[in-house]
Design an enzyme around this catalytic site. Structure first.
Site, mmCIF file in Angstrom:
data_model
loop_
_atom_site.group_PDB
_atom_site.id
_atom_site.type_symbol
_atom_site.label_atom_id
_atom_site.label_comp_id
_atom_site.label_asym_id
_atom_site.label_seq_id
_atom_site.Cartn_x
_atom_site.Cartn_y
_atom_site.Cartn_z
ATOM 1 N NE ARG A 177 -2.592 1.161 3.636
ATOM 2 C CZ ARG A 177 -3.469 1.230 4.642
ATOM 3 N NH1 ARG A 177 -4.778 1.284 4.390
ATOM 4 N NH2 ARG A 177 -3.051 1.223 5.891
ATOM 5 C CG ASP A 463 -3.984 2.582 11.042
ATOM 6 O OD1 ASP A 463 -4.960 3.241 11.474
ATOM 7 O OD2 ASP A 463 -4.077 1.857 10.026
#
EC number: 2.3.3.9
Length: 562
Positions: A177, A463
């Site tokens: 990603r 996150d």
């Protein structure tokens, strides 16, 4: 006149950069194997070809925000109804990634990569985005680590445990990603301006790894990617063009690169068919990025005081707008022949409290059963310890079928309306909700500033998405002076109340982490930044974008001249 790129201070080693490219990050011989002249030329070609398209897409985001702030709401685009109503399908899913029932995610840190690839999950998503603090060191080491992972040579010697980690014979399939379109890479200048972060991430990884990856992991396909933070199909169209440009450079077949798009912004849920259509030769599905999706709901409706969220812990998949989003994603993906991936299980094992651990695992079990019964083809886990539970839920329902693309069509979801997708979440707001947002936001940001983007907090792996929800919810509550109706006290959130909460939560953080760690960490700096963000007159788009300059380190001092 061309920019001279190698006139740093005398006797200082520099990267071999092509004309117009200037690398301002620290020189390292290992990094130089990634930042080759040829690889940098490829990144520069992508930047020059697509920077105008990226700028336009970012301006379109601003224009959409102006509309929402003036009272408009997102919806399905009448001009693309023919795409939504059409019978087209995406390219067939490559056999190598037909079965994705459990995927593990994590940053591109060396030990993490080995453990994740060995975890028993079907896929590992290596993250340059929300789980990584994008310092120069983290990014470049990440590329070195991935190159070693793809060629199978990656090892890690943990000196504290006197243990060497290496890859098993069977490993998860690797997806990568890159960062979102909005983030720059300030350590690499192309024609005098910072490079686009995702083009650096994609370009360097693809250039060094596509050939080996296709031999070892992709069975002739790949590399495979996850694409974050999109708001409109025009952004997917740019990615599709980037993929075609890369395939042409590499001399590989069109459609070799495959990507899953995270539907993690509210505007994107109304663009799912269009996003898949733009990427139809390169798509392997969509994913429910549900934490960022909640963040985006607040951001989209920042000027709508009638759409205030309850405590964020109450905004789960039981809420009507969240369930509608998940169901419509499944129907859309399966209609177009690709994977519909579920959301993140962020829990981490609680080793010192078996009872609390069992309760947490039971929540994961129920969530994964809900996903597979709804029709999802796979799910995400943040910790290897959750993989058996997730695998059990999906295998128990799917059996030996690699996915549910053909077996679960979810025609009932065809009736989902704009109103279903926009319904205001129900629930109460409490002082504890304000405290939790503040405590988690400050601690996450402190870790991010010191190089960690994936942080264990209160038995969850957090996150940037969690910090973003915490920040925008605090901002929303302060901005509109909401009543904390769940406490029975009728207290309203003001800057003064928030200031007292910040002081008290900083004291609590110091007690929890210990005075020594608190002193050495960047908690005070993080507190100032987080408080400023929560009390700003205008809501910043992204916390990470606003604080990025605090981790940029230009080295050596640049003496280049025009």
């Amino acid at each position: 006149m061309e920019l001279e790129t190698s006139v740093y201070r005398p006797n200082v080693a520099v990267y071999d950069s092509p004309d117009g490219v200037e690398v301002r990050g620290r020189y390292d011989q290992i990094f130089a194997k990634i930042l080759t002249r040829e690889a940098l030329s490829f990144v520069a070609e992508l930047q020059r070809e697509f920077r105008g398209h990226v700028r336009y897409a970012m301006e379109c985001r601003k224009e959409a925000r102006r509309r929402y702030n003036s009272g408009a709401v997102p919806g399905f685009d009448p001009s693309t109804k023919f795409i939504r109503d059409g019978d087209w399908v995406c390219a067939s899913v490559p056999p190598a990634v037909a079965d994705r029932r459990v995927e593990i995610t994590g940053p591109v840190e060396r030990k993490m990569i080995i453990n994740a690839l060995n975890s028993g999950a079907k896929v590992f998503m290596a993250d340059f985005e929300d789980a990584l603090s994008p310092s120069w060191e983290n990014l470049m080491r990440g590329h070195v680590n991935l190159k070693d992972a793809v060629d199978g040579s990656i090892t890690f010697h943990d000196k504290s445990r006197n243990r060497v980690y290496k890859l098993n014979d069977q490993t998860a399939k690797l997806f990568v990603r890159p960062r979102g379109w909005h983030l720059p890479e300030a350590h690499i200048l192309i024609d005098g301006e910072p490079a686009t972060g995702c083009l650096v991430d994609f370009g360097l990884y693809f250039f060094h790894n596509y050939a080996k990856f296709r031999q070892t992991q992709g069975s002739g396909f790949g590399p495979f990617f996850y694409l974050p933070k999109m708001e409109h199909s025009r952004e997917a169209k740019i990615w599709n063009s980037v993929f075609e440009r890369a395939e042409k450079m590499a001399g590989i077949e069109r459609g070799s690169i495959r990507a899953t798009v995270l539907i993690e912004t509210l505007p994107a849920v109304f663009q799912m068919n269009e996003i898949l259509y733009e990427l139809r030769d390169h798509s392997v599905g969509l994913n429910c990025g549900r934490w960022d999706y909640i963040f985006s709901y607040v951001k989209t409706f920042q000027a709508h005081p009638d759409r205030l969220l309850p405590d964020r812990v109450l905004v789960g998949m039981g809420q009507h707008f969240m369930r509608s989003y998940s169901d419509l994603l499944i129907r859309t993906c399966h209609k177009r022949g690709v994977h519909a991936m579920g959301g993140m299980a962020a829990q981490i094992p609680i080793r010192d409290d078996p009872k609390a651990n069992e309760m947490a695992l039971d929540l994961v079990r129920k969530d994964k059963l809900r996903e597979v019964r709804a029709g999802h083809d796979g799910t995400w886990a943040a910790h290897p310890g959750l993989i058996p539970i997730c695998m059990e839920a999906f295998t128990g329902h799917m059996g030996k079928s690699p996915n549910q693309i053909k077996s679960v069509k979810r025609e009932d979801a065809a009736s989902i309306t704009e109103e279903d997708l926009l319904q205001i979440p129900r629930g109460v707001r409490t002082l504890e909700g304000l405290r939790l947002n503040t405590r988690v936001g400050i601690q996450y940001l402190a870790a991010w500033l010191t190089g960690s983007g994936s942080v264990p907090l209160y038995n969850l792996m957090e996150d940037a998405a969690t910090a973003e929800i915490s920040r925008v919810q605090n901002w929303q509550w302060i901005r509109y002076g909401v009543e904390l109706d769940g406490d029975g006290l009728g207290v309203r959130v003001t800057k003064e109340l928030f200031g007292r909460v910040v002081e008290e939560e900083m004291e609590r953080i110091e007690k929890e982490v210990g005075k020594d760690k608190f002193k050495k960490g960047m908690y005070k700096e993080a507190c100032k930044m987080f408080t400023k963000q929560c009390t700003a007159p205008e809501l910043d788009d992204f916390l990470t974008l606003a604080v990025y300059n605090h981790i940029v380190a230009h080295y050596p001092i640049n003496n280049s001249r025009l």
